[in-house]
Write an enzyme that holds these catalytic residues in place. Structure first.
Site, PDB file in Angstrom:
ATOM      1  N   GLU A  49       0.826  -1.209   0.000  1.00 30.93           N
ATOM      2  CA  GLU A  49       0.000   0.000   0.000  1.00 30.93           C
ATOM      3  C   GLU A  49       0.865   1.266   0.000  1.00 30.93           C
ATOM      4  OE1 GLU A  49      -3.032   0.403  -0.558  1.00 30.93           O
ATOM      5  OE2 GLU A  49      -3.840   2.108   0.520  1.00 30.93           O
ATOM      6  N   THR A  76     -12.240   6.450 -13.582  1.00 31.51           N
ATOM      7  CA  THR A  76     -11.272   6.001 -12.578  1.00 31.51           C
ATOM      8  C   THR A  76     -11.676   4.699 -11.894  1.00 31.51           C
ATOM      9  OG1 THR A  76      -9.838   6.758 -10.789  1.00 31.51           O
ATOM     10  CG2 THR A  76     -12.197   7.300 -10.607  1.00 31.51           C
TER      11      THR A  76
HETATM   12  C1  DMJ Z   1     -10.959   2.950  -6.867  1.00 29.67           C
HETATM   13  O1  DMJ Z   1     -12.224   3.128  -6.334  1.00 29.67           O
HETATM   14  C2  DMJ Z   1     -10.644   4.028  -7.859  1.00 29.67           C
HETATM   15  O2  DMJ Z   1      -9.628   3.596  -8.708  1.00 29.67           O
HETATM   16  C3  DMJ Z   1     -10.246   5.326  -7.221  1.00 29.67           C
HETATM   17  O3  DMJ Z   1      -9.854   6.291  -8.147  1.00 29.67           O
HETATM   18  C4  DMJ Z   1      -9.104   5.094  -6.261  1.00 29.67           C
HETATM   19  N1  DMJ Z   1      -9.366   4.047  -5.330  1.00 29.67           N
HETATM   20  C5  DMJ Z   1      -9.994   2.823  -5.736  1.00 29.67           C
HETATM   21  C6  DMJ Z   1      -9.096   1.647  -5.948  1.00 29.67           C
HETATM   22  O4  DMJ Z   1      -7.924   1.624  -5.283  1.00 29.67           O
END
Ligand code: DMJ
Length: 571
Positions: A435, A546
């Site tokens: 992480e 995203t």
């Molecule tokens: C997801 O929900 C998306 O990629 C977001 O932009 C960042 N965190 C999580 C995954 O790690």
């Protein structure tokens, strides 16, 4: 001849037998009614809950109506046998890039192994937590935050891409009949997973149901945005009013971070393109205008409000591309691509960001001379890499458009950062990407890096970057690397009922009892698309939000229609 009459004793016996049968029958009826009532209470508890609960865990109870869906393999000999034709590019040329994307056939065995992993994860969720938000595989219990079948909605694009037809139809039915979100959550998460998921699956299927749902969700949250600035407060409450309309109210005091307010532009711009209603796009662009006007000389921004504090997390005043900032940067270059490159101002912002990254955030490690992007803190660069920030090489690759003078330099940089990720992943015992790590840290001077947050949360960002590098370069080293990432996850995180996050990456792994929906929506989706025929969901046609829900690049007439609005002349 007359039959002899039954004796009184015989009559008494017959009466007793009838009574016993009747009583047994009555008990059976009563038990059925009780079990049905319990079921009703459970179903009811999915959709109604106390105002106080932000998130609840519900114990597993067998859902008898969920029968198992049989696993079948796909035939990868022809890309049209693996997926719906509208997902397959007929030509791999994009007007925005100098070179066409490379056409490469699927690696059938590896693609299918990843598809099987998805099947295992999704069927575990179906079996144990159908209609709940997320599965907790170890305790076999279910997490319910918004009471909206989050895993179903977030997985639907992957189900469609992977051609799981039976599961896709079932998911569609759920959305059509049982999607009644209620609860408190994050606006950001709601946008990227629900609105993004609905728009994406609409664009893949042209099924009006999904566009209606996307509009319903977007219109519900629209009033929680500040209409002047495009900013909003992080959390909200969603419910259905007496007329059956979804309504949202803002919850917290004015609190937000950069990633949150900068991660709805792709979804809202696409809604404008699909509905012709400019209100979505106007609001989303106000945010860019405001932030860019307020920060003309420097593009790596701190949070718009200075109240983001979490233990061991990146904190106020730091400038970085990790959690709480990440997708703000990701969405700028993607907005340029989505709208077909009609806005030089938006590209300029990405190029300025690249310049500031290279000037202030780029680091080289002392011994192995690895390259990474770190964190600027109190006038000094710390060589910290968060998993959340490992999407950056992918973002840089996407930004190598023909109007980027530094495109070759940028692509080289993206490759070097991926080499660093590969090094970190390979040097953990579990072969998982931690992480958070810090290079050249004073605490462990003899080692190249120290793990600062010792967990792997099934996150997608590293494999997302590898997917982009494979699609942009066609170099087989990225398939090999993606495969190693997959093996690490499949070996270390797979359990009897799905996949779990883990901690203690260099020792005996401990499970963290949650299978976040992004694992199905993103991690396995990017991995799968690295091994399919490269014509499937090509970056020539699609821009991923995203949460890995692909959105169609705008057709020319739409980009021309909104070209003037996208110039952002006043910032
Ligand atoms: C997801 O929900 C998306 O990629 C977001 O932009 C960042 N965190 C999580 C995954 O790690």
């Amino acid at each position: 001849m007359l039959k002899p009459r039954k004796s009184a004793r015989q009559q008494y016996q017959a009466c007793r037998v009838i009574t016993v049968i009747f009583v047994v029958f009555l008990i059976f009826i009563i038990l059925s009614v009780i079990f049905a009532a319990i079921d009703t209470i459970q179903v009811f508890s999915q959709f109604s809950h106390s105002d106080e609960s932000v998130e609840g865990t519900i114990s597993y109870t067998s859902n008898a109506s969920i029968t198992s869906h049989e696993y079948y393999k796909l035939d990868y000999s022809d890309v049209y046998k693996t997926a719906s034709p509208q997902l397959i590019a007929t030509e791999l040329v994009s007007s925005l890039y100098d070179n066409p994307f490379t056409e490469i056939p699927a690696d059938a065995a590896k693609a299918e192994s990843i598809r099987e992993a998805f099947y295992h994860a999704y069927q575990s969720y179906r079996k144990l937590c159908w209609a709940f938000d997320e599965l907790k595989p170890i305790s076999k219990s279910c997490k319910n935050t918004l009471h909206a079948g989050l895993t179903i909605v977030d997985s639907i694009t992957t189900l469609y891409i992977m051609n799981f037809t039976e599961d896709y139809e079932e998911a569609r039915n759920f959305i059509a009949n049982d999607f009644h979100p209620s609860g408190k959550w994050s606006v950001f998460e709601f946008v990227i997973r629900f609105i993004g998921g609905f728009i994406s699956i609409y664009q893949m299927t042209h099924d009006q149901l999904y566009l209606d749902k996307a509009i319903e969700c977007a219109d519900a949250i629209f009033p929680v945005f500040n209409q002047e600035t495009g900013m909003y407060s992080s959390s909200f409450k969603l419910s259905t009013n007496s007329k059956g309309k979804l309504v949202a109210t803002q919850l917290s005091s004015w609190k937000m971070n950069l990633a949150e307010v900068g991660t709805y532009q792709l979804e809202f711009l696409t809604l404008t393109a699909l509905t012709g209603d400019k209100k979505y796009m106007d609001l989303a662009l106000k945010l860019y205008k405001r932030l860019w006007k307020d920060n003309p000389n420097y593009t790596i921004l701190v949070d718009p409000t200075e109240n983001q504090r979490q233990t061991n997390r990146l904190i106020d005043g730091q400038r970085h591309l990790g959690g709480a900032a990440d997708s703000y940067y990701e969405y700028i270059i993607k907005t340029y691509l989505l709208t077909n490159g009609v806005s030089p101002r938006i590209l300029k912002q990405h190029l300025m960001i690249m310049k500031d990254i290279k000037k202030d955030l780029l680091f080289t490690t002392d011994k192995l001379k690895l390259i990474g992007i770190g964190v600027w803190e109190q006038g000094k660069l710390r060589k910290i890499v968060e998993h959340l920030a490992t999407f950056v090489p992918g973002m840089i690759a996407i930004g190598t458009v023909k109007n980027n003078d530094k495109k070759d330099e940028d692509m080289q940089l993206a490759k070097k950062i991926v080499d660093t990720l590969s090094y970190v992943k390979n040097t953990t015992k579990s072969k998982l990407m931690p992480e958070q790590v810090e290079f050249d840290s004073n605490e462990q001077p003899d080692q190249e890096y120290k793990i600062r947050i010792d967990e792997y949360l099934l996150r997608p960002e590293s494999v997302e970057s590898i997917f982009y590098l494979y699609r942009f370069t066609g170099e087989k080293v990225y398939r090999e690397l993606a495969w190693k990432f997959f093996l690490g996850i499949n070996q270390s995180c797979r359990v009897e009922n799905g996949f779990v996050s883990v901690k203690n990456l260099n020792g005996r792994l401990n499970s963290i009892d949650i299978m976040d929906s992004w694992f199905l929506a993103e991690t396995l989706n990017y991995l799968y698309l690295t091994f399919t025929d490269t014509r499937l969901i090509s970056p020539a046609d699609w821009v991923f939000n995203t949460e890995s829900h692909p959105l169609r690049r705008w057709p020319n007439d739409i980009s021309q229609k909104y070209k003037k609005d996208l110039q952002l002349n006043d910032c």
